[in-house]
Design an enzyme around this catalytic site. Structure first.
Site, PDB file in Angstrom:
ATOM      1  NE  ARG A  82      -2.376  -0.935   3.600  1.00 53.14           N
ATOM      2  CZ  ARG A  82      -1.699  -1.778   4.374  1.00 53.14           C
ATOM      3  NH1 ARG A  82      -1.478  -2.999   3.977  1.00 53.14           N
ATOM      4  NH2 ARG A  82      -1.264  -1.393   5.560  1.00 53.14           N
ATOM      5  NE  ARG A  92       9.042   7.075   1.871  1.00 47.52           N
ATOM      6  CZ  ARG A  92       9.939   7.811   1.245  1.00 47.52           C
ATOM      7  NH1 ARG A  92      10.898   7.253   0.587  1.00 47.52           N
ATOM      8  NH2 ARG A  92       9.878   9.108   1.270  1.00 47.52           N
ATOM      9  CG  ASP A  95      11.656   4.088  -0.476  1.00 51.24           C
ATOM     10  OD1 ASP A  95      11.275   3.993  -1.659  1.00 51.24           O
ATOM     11  OD2 ASP A  95      12.640   4.776  -0.147  1.00 51.24           O
ATOM     12  CG  ASP A  97      15.341   3.519  -2.832  1.00 52.15           C
ATOM     13  OD1 ASP A  97      14.439   3.822  -3.632  1.00 52.15           O
ATOM     14  OD2 ASP A  97      15.549   4.149  -1.769  1.00 52.15           O
TER      15      ASP A  97
END
Length: 173
Positions: A82, A92, A95, A97
């Site tokens: 979500r 958040r 996340d 990366d």
């Protein structure tokens, strides 16, 4: 198989559980195998300070996916958690990366590898260094300097490794 390093962060909806579940799910991605994970760390947010602290980690993933296909899988995983992109550097649920993809340098509109800011962020470099040193992965160079060079130039006062008691206590609350 290509070795990729993934940075994980969360500061919403039980961040420790978000990271733990995401680590498990990374190992289930198609054509991928989770080979190592760092400890969990708590850090102050980058950007707006009116949000909870983050839980961060780094994972090493062996993959047969191309960099963009791996990015698509990471973004799909964020969506399953979500993830909503309402504010730059805002809070958040998850996340993910793509920090490094072997030794490749990638500059595309959707993806830059090595991650363009990773050498400035203790919440990336500290768990990455832990992972590289304990898993005996080959040394990492960023901008023609070893990872340890960048670590000596960062303020590491606001990053704290969570011990197993912190992680298990938080997960049961």
């Amino acid at each position: 198989m290509t070795l990729a390093y993934i940075g994980l962060g969360s500061n919403l909806d039980d961040p420790i559980s978000q990271i733990r579940h995401a680590l498990s799910e990374l190992g289930e991605l198609p054509l991928c195998q989770l080979v190592a994970t760092s400890s969990l760390y708590t850090t102050r947010p980058v950007g707006p300070q009116d949000q909870p602290d983050f839980i961060n980690a780094v994972a090493a993933l062996e993959t047969k996916l191309s960099p963009l296909a791996l990015l698509d899988q990471l973004q799909a995983l964020e969506q399953r958690h979500r993830r909503r992109r309402l504010q730059h550097w805002g809070p958040r649920t998850l996340d993910l990366d793509l920090l490094l993809y072997d030794q490749e340098m990638i500059k595309r509109p959707r993806l830059q590898v090595p991650h363009p800011y990773m050498h400035e962020r203790a919440f990336v470099l500290v768990p990455l260094e832990e992972l590289v040193s304990t898993a005996r992965h080959k040394p990492i160079m960023l901008h023609h300097q070893p990872l340890t060079y960048w670590l000596t130039h960062l303020d590491q006062h606001e990053i704290q490794r969570l011990d197993d008691a912190d992680v298990s206590t938080s997960a049961t609350v």
